[in-house]
Design a protein around this motif. Structure first.
Motif, PDB file in Angstrom:
ATOM      1  N   GLY A 163      54.787  31.655   2.510  1.00 60.57           N
ATOM      2  CA  GLY A 163      54.770  30.484   3.375  1.00 60.57           C
ATOM      3  C   GLY A 163      55.768  29.431   2.937  1.00 60.57           C
ATOM      4  N   LYS A 164      55.636  28.241   3.522  1.00 65.08           N
ATOM      5  CA  LYS A 164      56.482  27.108   3.164  1.00 65.08           C
ATOM      6  C   LYS A 164      55.630  26.030   2.504  1.00 65.08           C
ATOM      7  CE  LYS A 164      60.155  27.567   6.617  1.00 65.08           C
ATOM      8  NZ  LYS A 164      60.915  26.866   7.691  1.00 65.08           N
ATOM      9  N   LEU A 165      56.121  25.498   1.403  1.00 68.60           N
ATOM     10  CA  LEU A 165      55.393  24.477   0.662  1.00 68.60           C
ATOM     11  C   LEU A 165      55.452  23.134   1.385  1.00 68.60           C
ATOM     12  CD1 LEU A 165      56.729  25.304  -2.920  1.00 68.60           C
ATOM     13  CD2 LEU A 165      54.464  25.873  -2.007  1.00 68.60           C
ATOM     14  N   GLN A 166      54.302  22.453   1.429  1.00 69.20           N
ATOM     15  CA  GLN A 166      54.268  21.093   1.976  1.00 69.20           C
ATOM     16  C   GLN A 166      54.525  20.038   0.898  1.00 69.20           C
ATOM     17  OE1 GLN A 166      51.916  23.405   3.259  1.00 69.20           O
ATOM     18  NE2 GLN A 166      53.278  23.491   5.021  1.00 69.20           N
ATOM     19  N   THR A 167      54.223  20.389  -0.362  1.00 68.99           N
ATOM     20  CA  THR A 167      54.441  19.447  -1.463  1.00 68.99           C
ATOM     21  C   THR A 167      54.915  20.198  -2.698  1.00 68.99           C
ATOM     22  OG1 THR A 167      52.210  19.571  -2.429  1.00 68.99           O
ATOM     23  CG2 THR A 167      52.536  17.982  -0.630  1.00 68.99           C
ATOM     24  N   VAL A 168      55.700  19.502  -3.513  1.00 72.19           N
ATOM     25  CA  VAL A 168      56.058  19.956  -4.856  1.00 72.19           C
ATOM     26  C   VAL A 168      55.814  18.779  -5.789  1.00 72.19           C
ATOM     27  CG1 VAL A 168      57.906  20.738  -6.389  1.00 72.19           C
ATOM     28  CG2 VAL A 168      57.795  21.587  -4.031  1.00 72.19           C
ATOM     29  N   TYR A 169      55.171  19.046  -6.923  1.00 72.98           N
ATOM     30  CA  TYR A 169      54.879  17.981  -7.881  1.00 72.98           C
ATOM     31  C   TYR A 169      55.263  18.475  -9.267  1.00 72.98           C
ATOM     32  CZ  TYR A 169      52.497  13.909  -9.861  1.00 72.98           C
ATOM     33  OH  TYR A 169      52.221  12.710 -10.499  1.00 72.98           O
ATOM     34  N   ILE A 170      56.193  17.777  -9.921  1.00 71.08           N
ATOM     35  CA  ILE A 170      56.597  18.109 -11.286  1.00 71.08           C
ATOM     36  C   ILE A 170      55.987  17.065 -12.205  1.00 71.08           C
ATOM     37  CG2 ILE A 170      58.519  18.501 -12.854  1.00 71.08           C
ATOM     38  CD1 ILE A 170      60.236  19.255 -10.476  1.00 71.08           C
ATOM     39  N   GLY A 171      55.000  17.501 -13.004  1.00 69.48           N
ATOM     40  CA  GLY A 171      54.265  16.573 -13.851  1.00 69.48           C
ATOM     41  C   GLY A 171      54.272  17.014 -15.300  1.00 69.48           C
ATOM     42  N   GLY A 172      53.615  16.230 -16.138  1.00 62.84           N
ATOM     43  CA  GLY A 172      53.657  16.555 -17.561  1.00 62.84           C
ATOM     44  C   GLY A 172      52.511  15.958 -18.334  1.00 62.84           C
ATOM     45  N   GLY A 173      52.747  15.859 -19.675  1.00 62.80           N
ATOM     46  CA  GLY A 173      54.024  15.790 -20.335  1.00 62.80           C
ATOM     47  C   GLY A 173      54.896  14.657 -19.790  1.00 62.80           C
ATOM     48  N   THR A 174      56.172  14.753 -20.113  1.00 62.37           N
ATOM     49  CA  THR A 174      57.143  13.766 -19.651  1.00 62.37           C
ATOM     50  C   THR A 174      58.333  14.492 -19.042  1.00 62.37           C
ATOM     51  OG1 THR A 174      56.478  12.358 -21.518  1.00 62.37           O
ATOM     52  CG2 THR A 174      58.427  11.684 -20.277  1.00 62.37           C
ATOM     53  N   PRO A 175      58.287  14.817 -17.753  1.00 57.71           N
ATOM     54  CA  PRO A 175      59.405  15.540 -17.142  1.00 57.71           C
ATOM     55  C   PRO A 175      60.753  14.850 -17.310  1.00 57.71           C
ATOM     56  CG  PRO A 175      57.503  15.613 -15.709  1.00 57.71           C
ATOM     57  CD  PRO A 175      57.153  14.662 -16.823  1.00 57.71           C
ATOM     58  N   SER A 176      60.770  13.514 -17.265  1.00 57.27           N
ATOM     59  CA  SER A 176      62.054  12.813 -17.365  1.00 57.27           C
ATOM     60  C   SER A 176      62.680  12.934 -18.747  1.00 57.27           C
ATOM     61  CB  SER A 176      61.880  11.333 -17.002  1.00 57.27           C
ATOM     62  OG  SER A 176      60.887  10.719 -17.818  1.00 57.27           O
ATOM     63  N   ALA A 177      61.936  13.457 -19.733  1.00 54.18           N
ATOM     64  CA  ALA A 177      62.496  13.664 -21.072  1.00 54.18           C
ATOM     65  C   ALA A 177      63.403  14.887 -21.137  1.00 54.18           C
ATOM     66  CB  ALA A 177      61.369  13.807 -22.096  1.00 54.18           C
ATOM     67  N   LEU A 178      63.361  15.746 -20.117  1.00 52.36           N
ATOM     68  CA  LEU A 178      64.206  16.941 -20.118  1.00 52.36           C
ATOM     69  C   LEU A 178      65.672  16.556 -19.942  1.00 52.36           C
ATOM     70  CD1 LEU A 178      62.207  19.398 -17.811  1.00 52.36           C
ATOM     71  CD2 LEU A 178      62.258  19.349 -20.314  1.00 52.36           C
ATOM     72  N   PRO A 179      66.579  17.268 -20.618  1.00 53.21           N
ATOM     73  CA  PRO A 179      68.012  17.000 -20.408  1.00 53.21           C
ATOM     74  C   PRO A 179      68.457  17.420 -19.011  1.00 53.21           C
ATOM     75  CG  PRO A 179      67.690  18.866 -21.898  1.00 53.21           C
ATOM     76  CD  PRO A 179      66.342  18.272 -21.667  1.00 53.21           C
ATOM     77  N   ILE A 180      69.590  16.900 -18.591  1.00 57.23           N
ATOM     78  CA  ILE A 180      70.095  17.141 -17.240  1.00 57.23           C
ATOM     79  C   ILE A 180      70.272  18.627 -16.955  1.00 57.23           C
ATOM     80  CG2 ILE A 180      72.128  16.874 -15.764  1.00 57.23           C
ATOM     81  CD1 ILE A 180      70.396  14.447 -15.708  1.00 57.23           C
ATOM     82  N   ASP A 181      70.828  19.384 -17.894  1.00 57.67           N
ATOM     83  CA  ASP A 181      71.045  20.812 -17.655  1.00 57.67           C
ATOM     84  C   ASP A 181      69.727  21.553 -17.448  1.00 57.67           C
ATOM     85  OD1 ASP A 181      73.756  20.536 -17.755  1.00 57.67           O
ATOM     86  OD2 ASP A 181      73.975  21.219 -19.835  1.00 57.67           O
ATOM     87  N   ALA A 182      68.672  21.112 -18.125  1.00 57.93           N
ATOM     88  CA  ALA A 182      67.361  21.734 -17.926  1.00 57.93           C
ATOM     89  C   ALA A 182      66.866  21.476 -16.512  1.00 57.93           C
ATOM     90  CB  ALA A 182      66.366  21.189 -18.950  1.00 57.93           C
ATOM     91  N   TRP A 183      67.089  20.267 -16.014  1.00 59.55           N
ATOM     92  CA  TRP A 183      66.695  19.960 -14.646  1.00 59.55           C
ATOM     93  C   TRP A 183      67.458  20.828 -13.643  1.00 59.55           C
ATOM     94  CZ3 TRP A 183      62.819  17.617 -12.358  1.00 59.55           C
ATOM     95  CH2 TRP A 183      62.018  16.756 -13.116  1.00 59.55           C
TER      96      TRP A 183
END
Length: 381
Positions: A64-84
């Motif tokens: 199917g098609k997703l209505q929402t995506v949620y990236i949570g943590g932890g601290t997602p913003s701590a990931l380096p740019i290349d990881a994102w």
């Protein structure tokens, strides 16, 4: 009885979201009992390889098609740019509705201009900021790494750039007064943010404070009641027990949980839900990655909710929301006997905590302040 091979296949019934857990943090907050670990190059590569494999498995099952995506943590913003960039590439394997809500969590100190730009380029349209307080003394006691000024600047920037923004704020904290809690809320509202999630401090097993309980804990009742009075006067509606939003700013992803809709899980310790079955991911990066390397979905366990447990969960999750539950629909799903037992249990509870209007059962404002105590009486209907 279903097996892991049966889960997350086809389109499912109704809307569906994806929760992706990022387990890395700069440090462990003393109140946190969630799974997290320090960010190292080796652990990050193991994690990203695992996420790519897990998203591939989910994409091969869910059509199917997703209505929402949620990236949570932890601290997602701590990931380096290349990881994102690797995360976004993996997420492309799953189809999304063009209007999907796409949320990423961030802490103010690790949310950079470069990361914000990358999020915009890849469709992130909602940012959830872990502010907690705008009192630097309290932030220090929480082992947070941002200042009040940083939090306000990043919040205002995200609002200005057109993201839908939510801020997490805590109450009942050591040394916190009603005055400095109220000041935090007022200053955040002044930035233009239109969603606030207000959480009372809860000291859970596994947290530092469970073993080293802090002194001078703030009270919870007064700040929460003040927020219920103040925020509606600023155009916010309390649509859920901990959530206040302006019109159209409600979290669509969180509403999937409260309405028992399907949610695909990815990442270590991620929880999911599929057609009445609740799943729990392997709780450590090592075991989770090993399962994926062997081609297995990394589930520590799952439970198919039936009978009284399913009926109770539907009531408890449904009455978290201001809209409550439609009693006729609930009875058609769980039966007349369950309806009778629910009414019997409700008759034993304070009558000013619940309301029935137009066939819907919901909590009153007082009931929302006493939610956990009330729900404990509604288990196993």
């Amino acid at each position: 009885m279903r097996t892991a091979a049966d889960l997350f296949r086809g389109t499912g019934s109704g809307p569906c979201g994806l929760y992706l857990h990022v387990p890395f943090c700069r440090g462990k907050c003393p109140y946190c009992s969630f799974y997290s670990r320090p960010l190292t190059a080796r652990a990050l590569d193991e994690y990203l390889t695992g996420v790519e494999r897990e998203l591939g498995i989910l994409a091969s099952r869910y059509s199917g098609k997703l209505q929402t995506v949620y990236i949570g943590g932890g601290t997602p913003s701590a990931l380096p740019i290349d990881a994102w960039r690797r995360l976004f590439a993996g997420l492309e394997w799953l189809k999304r509705e063009s209007s999907a809500e796409f949320t990423a969590e961030a802490n103010p100190e690790s949310l950079t201009d470069e990361l914000i730009g990358l999020w915009q380029d890849h469709g992130v349209n909602r940012v959830s900021l872990g502010v907690q307080s705008l009192d630097d003394r309290i932030l220090s006691g929480l082992s947070r790494h941002h200042s009040a000024v940083q939090a306000l600047e990043r919040t205002a920037q995200c609002v200005r750039l057109g993201f839908r923004v939510s801020c997490d704020v805590m109450f009942g904290l050591p040394g916190q007064t009603l005055r400095n809690f109220a000041e935090t809320v007022k200053r955040l509202v002044s930035t233009g943010v239109r969603h606030l999630s207000l959480y009372q401090l809860s000291i859970e097993p596994g947290s530092y404070w469970w073993a080293h309980r802090p002194k001078e804990l703030g009270g919870g009742y007064a700040p929460y009641r003040w927020a219920q009075w103040y925020l509606p006067r600023q155009g916010f509606r309390q649509y859920e027990i901990a959530s206040f939003a302006g019109p159209g700013e409600e979290s669509r992803h969180n509403q999937l949980y409260w309405t028992r809709a399907n949610v695909l899980p990815a990442g270590p310790s991620a929880w999911g839900y599929w057609e009445g079955c609740r799943t729990c991911g392997e709780p450590t990066v090592g075991r989770w990655a090993a399962d994926l390397a062997a081609g297995r979905l990394p589930l520590a366990g799952w439970e198919e909710l039936k009978g009284g447990r399913a009926a109770s969960e539907a009531v408890i999750l449904g009455t978290r929301m201001a809209q409550g539950i439609d009693l006729a629909s609930w009875e058609s799903q769980f039966g007349r006997r369950a309806r009778g037992e629910l009414e019997r249990r409700l008759s034993l509870l304070p009558p000013d905590c619940f309301a029935v209007r137009a066939g819907r059962l919901s909590l009153t404002p007082k009931g929302m302040r006493l939610g956990n105590a009330l729900w404990s009486e509604l288990l196993e209907l």
